[in-house]
Design a protein around this motif. Structure first.
Motif, mmCIF file in Angstrom:
data_model
loop_
_atom_site.group_PDB
_atom_site.id
_atom_site.type_symbol
_atom_site.label_atom_id
_atom_site.label_comp_id
_atom_site.label_asym_id
_atom_site.label_seq_id
_atom_site.Cartn_x
_atom_site.Cartn_y
_atom_site.Cartn_z
ATOM 1 N N SER A 116 -0.559 -12.719 -3.736
ATOM 2 C CA SER A 116 -0.030 -11.856 -4.715
ATOM 3 C C SER A 116 0.600 -12.390 -5.603
ATOM 4 O O SER A 116 1.079 -13.553 -5.482
ATOM 5 C CB SER A 116 0.661 -10.546 -4.002
ATOM 6 N N LEU B 178 1.740 -7.389 -7.726
ATOM 7 C CA LEU B 178 0.471 -6.987 -7.883
ATOM 8 C C LEU B 178 -0.401 -7.860 -6.688
ATOM 9 O O LEU B 178 -0.087 -9.105 -6.495
ATOM 10 C CB LEU B 178 -0.240 -7.577 -9.215
ATOM 11 N N SER B 179 -1.543 -7.405 -6.310
ATOM 12 C CA SER B 179 -2.505 -8.052 -5.398
ATOM 13 C C SER B 179 -3.713 -7.726 -6.022
ATOM 14 O O SER B 179 -4.168 -6.839 -6.449
ATOM 15 C CB SER B 179 -2.302 -7.549 -4.156
ATOM 16 N N LEU B 180 -4.736 -8.941 -5.987
ATOM 17 C CA LEU B 180 -5.839 -8.818 -6.334
ATOM 18 C C LEU B 180 -6.849 -8.204 -5.122
ATOM 19 O O LEU B 180 -6.661 -8.480 -3.731
ATOM 20 C CB LEU B 180 -6.473 -10.104 -6.752
ATOM 21 N N SER C 247 -12.504 -9.306 -10.391
ATOM 22 C CA SER C 247 -11.814 -8.370 -9.534
ATOM 23 C C SER C 247 -10.919 -7.616 -10.338
ATOM 24 O O SER C 247 -10.885 -7.555 -11.541
ATOM 25 C CB SER C 247 -10.988 -9.211 -8.314
ATOM 26 N N THR C 248 -10.132 -6.769 -9.547
ATOM 27 C CA THR C 248 -8.958 -5.969 -10.265
ATOM 28 C C THR C 248 -7.665 -6.269 -9.522
ATOM 29 O O THR C 248 -7.818 -6.611 -8.316
ATOM 30 C CB THR C 248 -9.213 -4.713 -10.532
ATOM 31 N N ALA C 249 -6.532 -6.258 -10.074
ATOM 32 C CA ALA C 249 -5.121 -6.348 -9.560
ATOM 33 C C ALA C 249 -4.632 -4.849 -9.400
ATOM 34 O O ALA C 249 -4.883 -3.934 -10.396
ATOM 35 C CB ALA C 249 -4.255 -7.356 -10.339
ATOM 36 N N SER C 250 -3.963 -4.697 -8.343
ATOM 37 C CA SER C 250 -3.313 -3.448 -8.358
ATOM 38 C C SER C 250 -2.019 -3.755 -7.783
ATOM 39 O O SER C 250 -1.601 -4.441 -7.149
ATOM 40 C CB SER C 250 -4.076 -2.454 -7.686
ATOM 41 N N HIS D 102 -9.264 -8.822 -13.636
ATOM 42 C CA HIS D 102 -8.996 -10.242 -13.326
ATOM 43 C C HIS D 102 -10.296 -10.836 -13.286
ATOM 44 O O HIS D 102 -11.453 -10.392 -12.864
ATOM 45 C CB HIS D 102 -8.667 -10.444 -11.958
ATOM 46 N N GLN E 139 -6.326 -12.575 -16.883
ATOM 47 C CA GLN E 139 -5.659 -11.735 -16.379
ATOM 48 C C GLN E 139 -5.229 -10.571 -17.034
ATOM 49 O O GLN E 139 -4.326 -10.941 -18.007
ATOM 50 C CB GLN E 139 -4.649 -11.928 -15.154
ATOM 51 N N VAL F 299 -0.380 -17.227 -11.474
ATOM 52 C CA VAL F 299 -1.340 -16.424 -10.886
ATOM 53 C C VAL F 299 -2.320 -17.510 -10.167
ATOM 54 O O VAL F 299 -2.527 -18.500 -10.629
ATOM 55 C CB VAL F 299 -2.152 -15.749 -11.753
#
Lengths: 255, 543
Positions: free
Chosen positions: A51, A71-73, A102-105, A133, A167, A240
């Motif tokens: 993360s 955040l985690s991808l 991807s997306t980070a949340s 991302h 990102q 990142v």
């Protein structure tokens, strides 16, 4: 870079070892390769490593408002295309371009200063989703094929990788509060896409199967890793990691 | 001509009726008549009050839910005579959640036979004011008709508040012939408080507004209109505003270009007015001076500080060494003295620089909208004392306890009047105030409205002893206070008593009964708070 060189060296040693083993135990000669040049096309999924987060400071109510994100991808798709050139019976060199998205949340925590009093911050938390991302770049591959059967090979891969990472990072936020302003709730966040180039490495294994004279299908596993420090704004930097564990399938076309 | 108000014992009915499910009646009669402590008496007074309401002799002036005790409601009733309010005739009735009366305090008058048709018009009365004071009252503050109890009966009078360079004056003008029957000091002044913050060097936030690149002291974040005006050392303009002849606009506000404010007097007046509002809201659930977000206007720099030596003593006493609540949500903060000048051996800074002073003045506004404690004699001393109590309470709410600058203590104005401030709730005698009823001073109304700033030392001592405990120096009686960690109990007791249950003409004896009743309602008859309040009043000789 040192890690990349070590990995490349290990791959070369592995290649040499495989070559030596082959020399000691002559057997049925491997089917001749269809050609010295192969086109490589892969598609699959990438599981991001670990993360990342942000720590930056906004100014609210004439006081510093520290903000942190964790955040985690999510697992995203990856597509690769490239070419490999056989330079030796047991060694190929390739260049494979890739693109992954991807997306980070995660979560956001902030301490928002009180409008009337110093040193009385209000803690606010909230969820972050959908921070885009993207990764683009190339893997420079050293590929060492090991014959497994008449139709199957095991190919060890490795080499340096060059990433361009984009990102979306949080740069600002809104919140809601009302008199007496002792509490606040997070509203919206504003993000901007930060972009940075960086280098890393990759290692992997490929299991191609000959399906025609000029085509193969392959299972691919790869671990790629790179690290970049993205800057959304002055004082808002985030380290990142790019890459991750990739699994996929691919096609190989020989010429 | 000055006259003195003397309540007519023969025609006044002082009511002190208490009923409670949690405590027996504790009130004592302030005067001889109408002690109604038992339920049957309360029923009788209830019937009387209801009959007066039906007959139009009483009107509900204000009703509010008790923010400290769920289910309780307090109604303040103003007596009228043929549609004209009777000065000082106010009842407070507390009811429980089923509407049953719990207590009634206050005064009504009987036998009023005044013709309410005035000979003089409002314009005529204003002319009398102008002739006497040189002030032409503006449309914002016209004289109003009231029935005034006097020695030999009642008079229909016009009541007018006037501000001059010499201070504020409340005039009672006979509506038949224009004679001035009473002249009281109308400014509920903090006669010895003062100073500013920027001078103290502390940094604080202030809530302002901005427009076209300029920031001005108008708080847009708090619910009420909270504005600080910089009078720019213009005394005449200040007086014109106080007398309703002009209104102040956005250009009169304190202003700053970069929002980094350096005018300590304006900063503190503005910020501390906000602190005051916040304290009342968080502690009592009260929304400002009138509990309905009434405006809070602070006036700073009414005079030039450097010009003090050329001013009259009256101007110095009013606009330099003073702060006062001028009514209508308006506070005026004195300018203090240049650093090279002292008064009484003390240095005076901008008076808005002391949190307790600001909260004191604004609490006069609360009193105006609640008990309306008459600003004379014992009720006036209670008026002053309640402001001291709340000023100190606000100080302890925001500042750490201690004896240094900007630390909470029981001195009044000590941050801006150095050394020592102007009053001590812990030791009133050290500042020339009585700490016991036996030592109270009896002064004519012409002298500090009957000693309102002197005798306030007695209830001030009650407040201190009820919290901190200790021994009254005069009586030698000890009090077991609730302790500093429970000061909130005494603050709430006093707030509830003074804002919801206290009649306008309360004496110290009435205040004792009311505050004990308030503590009993809030915390029970055997609670530490009730015990502390009771012991404290006894220790100061008020029984």
């Amino acid at each position: 870079m040192r890690r990349v060189l070590v990995m490349a060296g290990a791959l070369l040693l592995a290649a040499g070892s495989a070559h030596a083993q082959s020399a000691r135990t002559p057997s049925r000669p491997a089917r001749a390769p269809s050609g010295r040049v192969r086109l490589v096309v892969n598609g699959g999924a990438q599981v991001a490593p670990g993360s990342f987060g942000q720590q930056f400071t906004l100014t609210r109510n004439v006081e510093a408002a520290p903000v942190t994100t964790d955040l985690s991808l999510a697992t995203g798709g990856v597509f690769e295309a490239g070419v490999r050139l056989r330079v030796h019976r047991r060694l190929s060199i390739g260049v494979v371009g890739f693109i992954a998205s991807s997306t980070a949340s995660g979560t956001l925590d902030a301490k928002l200063p009180h409008p009337f009093y110093f040193n009385r911050p209000r803690d606010v938390t909230g969820d972050l989703t959908g921070l885009a991302h993207k990764e683009r770049g190339v893997h420079v591959e050293l590929a060492v094929p090991l014959r497994v059967s008449a139709r199957d090979e095991l190919i060890l891969l490795g080499g340096p990788s060059y990433f361009t990472v984009e990102q979306a990072l949080v740069t600002d936020l809104t919140y809601a509060d009302s008199y007496p302003y002792d509490t606040a709730t997070l509203g919206d966040t504003t993000s901007t896409v930060a972009k940075k180039n960086g280098a890393g490495f990759h290692v992997g294994v490929e299991l191609p199967r000959q399906v025609s004279r000029s085509a193969r299908v392959a299972l691919l596993g790869r671990y790629a890793r790179g690290t970049v420090t993205l800057s959304a704004a002055s004082g808002n930097e985030s380290e990142v990691h790019a890459g991750g564990v990739q699994v996929g399938v691919g096609l190989r076309f020989a010429f | 001509m000055r006259a003195r108000i003397r309540a007519l014992t023969s025609s006044i009915v002082t009511l002190l009726a208490v009923a409670s499910t949690t405590a027996p009646a504790l009130a004592q009669p302030r005067r001889t008549a109408a002690l109604a402590a038992d339920p049957s008496s309360i029923r009788a007074w209830d019937a009387t009050v209801d009959a007066m309401l039906r007959g139009g002799d009483l009107e509900v002036r204000h009703a509010e839910a008790d923010t400290l005790l769920s289910g309780r409601t307090h109604v303040r009733l103003q007596q009228f005579h043929r549609g004209v309010p009777v000065y000082g005739a106010v009842l407070t009735r507390q009811t429980d959640d089923i509407g049953a009366t719990v207590s009634i305090f206050g005064t009504t008058y009987s036998g009023i036979d005044v013709d309410v048709r005035p000979v003089l018009t409002v314009t005529d009365a204003a002319a009398v004011v102008a002739a006497r004071t040189g002030v032409d009252l503006g449309p914002e503050r016209p004289p109003t008709l009231v029935v005034l109890p006097v020695e030999d009966g009642f008079r229909l009078v016009y009541r007018a508040s006037v501000f001059t360079a010499e201070g504020g004056t409340e005039l009672f003008i006979d509506a038949r012939d224009g004679a001035v029957l009473e002249e009281l000091d109308a400014a509920q002044r903090q006669s010895a408080v003062g100073t500013g913050t920027g001078v103290l060097g502390d940094q604080k936030k202030i809530s302002v507004s901005s427009a076209t690149g300029t920031f001005t002291t108008s708080d847009l974040l708090r619910p009420p209109s909270l504005v600080t005006y910089d009078m720019r050392e213009n005394l005449q303009r200040t007086l014109d505003f106080l007398n309703g002849r002009i209104t102040l606009g956005s250009t009169d506000r304190a202003a700053d270009r970069d929002n980094t404010w350096t005018d300590g007097a304006a900063v503190d007046a503005h910020a501390y007015a906000g602190y005051f509002y916040d304290y009342y809201f968080k502690r009592f659930g009260r929304r400002g001076i009138d509990d309905n977000n009434f405006r809070m206007l602070s006036l700073v720099h009414p005079v030039p500080r450097a010009g003090v030596l050329s001013q009259s003593n009256a101007v110095i006493g009013t606009f330099y060494l003073n702060a006062f609540y001028a009514g209508g949500g308006v506070m005026v903060y004195g300018e203090g003295l240049p650093s090279t000048v002292t008064a009484g051996g003390q240095r005076w800074n901008f008076l808005s620089g002391a949190l307790d002073v600001v909260a004191h003045e604004l609490s006069h506004g609360v009193t105006d909208f609640t008990s309306g404690l008459l600003y004379r004699n014992e009720s006036g001393a209670l008026n002053e004392s309640f402001s001291d109590m709340m000023g100190t309470a606000v100080e302890f709410y925001y500042q750490p306890p201690g004896s240094g600058s900007m630390q909470a203590d029981y001195l009044i104005g000590e941050d801006v009047i150095t050394p020592g401030g102007i009053r001590s709730m812990e030791n009133p005698a050290a500042y020339g105030q009585p700490d016991h009823y036996a030592r109270r001073v009896i002064l004519p109304l012409s002298s500090d409205n009957g000693g309102v700033h002197t005798n306030s030392g007695i209830p001030n001592q009650v407040y201190y002893l009820a919290i901190e405990g200790g021994t009254n120096r005069t009586s030698g009686l000890s009090v077991q206070g609730v302790g500093v960690s429970n000061r909130e109990q005494i603050e709430k007791t006093m707030y509830r008593a003074f804002t919801q249950m206290m009649p306008a003409d309360a004496t110290f004896a009435v205040a004792r009964a009311v505050t004990i009743q308030a503590a009993t309602n809030l915390y029970g008859a055997s609670s530490a708070a009730t015990r502390a309040v009771t012991q404290a009043w006894t220790a100061v000789g008020v029984n």
